[in-house]
Scaffold this motif. Structure first.
Motif, PDB file in Angstrom:
ATOM      1  N   CYS A   1      43.550  40.184  27.685  1.00  0.00           N
ATOM      2  CA  CYS A   1      42.452  39.579  28.680  1.00  0.00           C
ATOM      3  C   CYS A   1      41.650  38.555  27.761  1.00  0.00           C
ATOM      4  O   CYS A   1      41.369  38.743  26.674  1.00  0.00           O
ATOM      5  CB  CYS A   1      41.640  40.541  29.363  1.00  0.00           C
TER       6      CYS A   1
ATOM      7  N   CYS B   1      43.190  36.421  34.286  1.00  0.00           N
ATOM      8  CA  CYS B   1      42.111  36.798  34.528  1.00  0.00           C
ATOM      9  C   CYS B   1      41.839  36.694  35.905  1.00  0.00           C
ATOM     10  O   CYS B   1      41.951  35.349  36.558  1.00  0.00           O
ATOM     11  CB  CYS B   1      41.063  36.103  33.571  1.00  0.00           C
ATOM     12  N   TRP B   2      41.469  37.715  36.568  1.00  0.00           N
ATOM     13  CA  TRP B   2      41.191  37.564  38.102  1.00  0.00           C
ATOM     14  C   TRP B   2      39.737  37.559  38.418  1.00  0.00           C
ATOM     15  O   TRP B   2      39.365  37.220  39.543  1.00  0.00           O
ATOM     16  CB  TRP B   2      42.018  38.709  38.878  1.00  0.00           C
ATOM     17  N   GLN B   3      38.926  38.101  37.624  1.00  0.00           N
ATOM     18  CA  GLN B   3      37.525  38.070  37.623  1.00  0.00           C
ATOM     19  C   GLN B   3      36.804  37.838  36.405  1.00  0.00           C
ATOM     20  O   GLN B   3      36.827  38.844  35.494  1.00  0.00           O
ATOM     21  CB  GLN B   3      37.106  39.386  38.480  1.00  0.00           C
TER      22      GLN B   3
ATOM     23  N   THR C   1      38.333  41.420  35.022  1.00  0.00           N
ATOM     24  CA  THR C   1      39.422  42.082  35.511  1.00  0.00           C
ATOM     25  C   THR C   1      40.804  41.314  35.153  1.00  0.00           C
ATOM     26  O   THR C   1      40.807  40.001  35.336  1.00  0.00           O
ATOM     27  CB  THR C   1      39.641  42.073  37.185  1.00  0.00           C
ATOM     28  N   CYS C   2      41.728  41.901  34.574  1.00  0.00           N
ATOM     29  CA  CYS C   2      42.978  41.026  34.234  1.00  0.00           C
ATOM     30  C   CYS C   2      43.935  41.368  35.012  1.00  0.00           C
ATOM     31  O   CYS C   2      44.034  42.659  35.684  1.00  0.00           O
ATOM     32  CB  CYS C   2      43.385  41.577  32.840  1.00  0.00           C
ATOM     33  N   GLY C   3      44.942  40.490  35.604  1.00  0.00           N
ATOM     34  CA  GLY C   3      45.882  40.749  36.522  1.00  0.00           C
ATOM     35  C   GLY C   3      47.060  41.205  35.909  1.00  0.00           C
ATOM     36  O   GLY C   3      47.573  42.178  36.645  1.00  0.00           O
ATOM     37  N   ASP C   4      47.757  40.503  35.033  1.00  0.00           N
ATOM     38  CA  ASP C   4      49.153  41.042  34.577  1.00  0.00           C
ATOM     39  C   ASP C   4      49.324  41.231  33.077  1.00  0.00           C
ATOM     40  O   ASP C   4      48.067  41.148  32.547  1.00  0.00           O
ATOM     41  CB  ASP C   4      50.361  39.999  35.148  1.00  0.00           C
TER      42      ASP C   4
ATOM     43  N   CYS D   1      36.169  38.255  30.396  1.00  0.00           N
ATOM     44  CA  CYS D   1      37.160  38.446  31.491  1.00  0.00           C
ATOM     45  C   CYS D   1      36.761  40.010  31.967  1.00  0.00           C
ATOM     46  O   CYS D   1      36.897  40.848  31.244  1.00  0.00           O
ATOM     47  CB  CYS D   1      38.496  38.353  31.479  1.00  0.00           C
TER      48      CYS D   1
END
Length: 104
Positions: A79, A93-95, A85-88, A83
């Motif tokens: 990440c 980074c999602w959040q 929240t990591c996505g994949d 960050c």
């Protein structure tokens, strides 16, 4: 001791200080051994916090080192900084943390 002398570190007390385990000492030959090793770890658990432990073996006698050594904690950080929240597995980074935005 020879290496220190050969490279100009033969002045009084250097070798003794390196052997010492108190303040400023390295614990040479008691807790730190001057050797290098290299190996490959297959299927390394990159998604977990891990340490690598190693013990030396004398090839002539089969004797093991008295104490294994260990690495610092290894953690593969995918990440970006700040960050939440990591996505994949690629580190999307999602959040972000409050006050930060993703740049790039």
């Amino acid at each position: 001791h020879w290496w220190l002398s050969f490279h100009g570190f033969s002045h009084h007390g250097v070798y003794e200080a390196m052997q010492g385990s108190g303040a400023g000492g390295l614990g040479l030959y008691s807790s730190n051994m001057p050797f290098v090793a290299q190996w490959e770890i297959t299927d390394f658990p990159w998604d977990a916090r891990v340490r690598v432990h190693a013990a030396a073996v004398n090839p002539a006698t089969g004797a093991l080192s008295p104490t294994p050594v260990q690495s610092a904690v290894i953690l593969r950080k995918l990440c970006p900084d700040h960050c939440l929240t990591c996505g994949d597995s690629q580190g999307a980074c999602w959040q972000c943390e409050p006050g930060f935005v993703l740049v790039g």
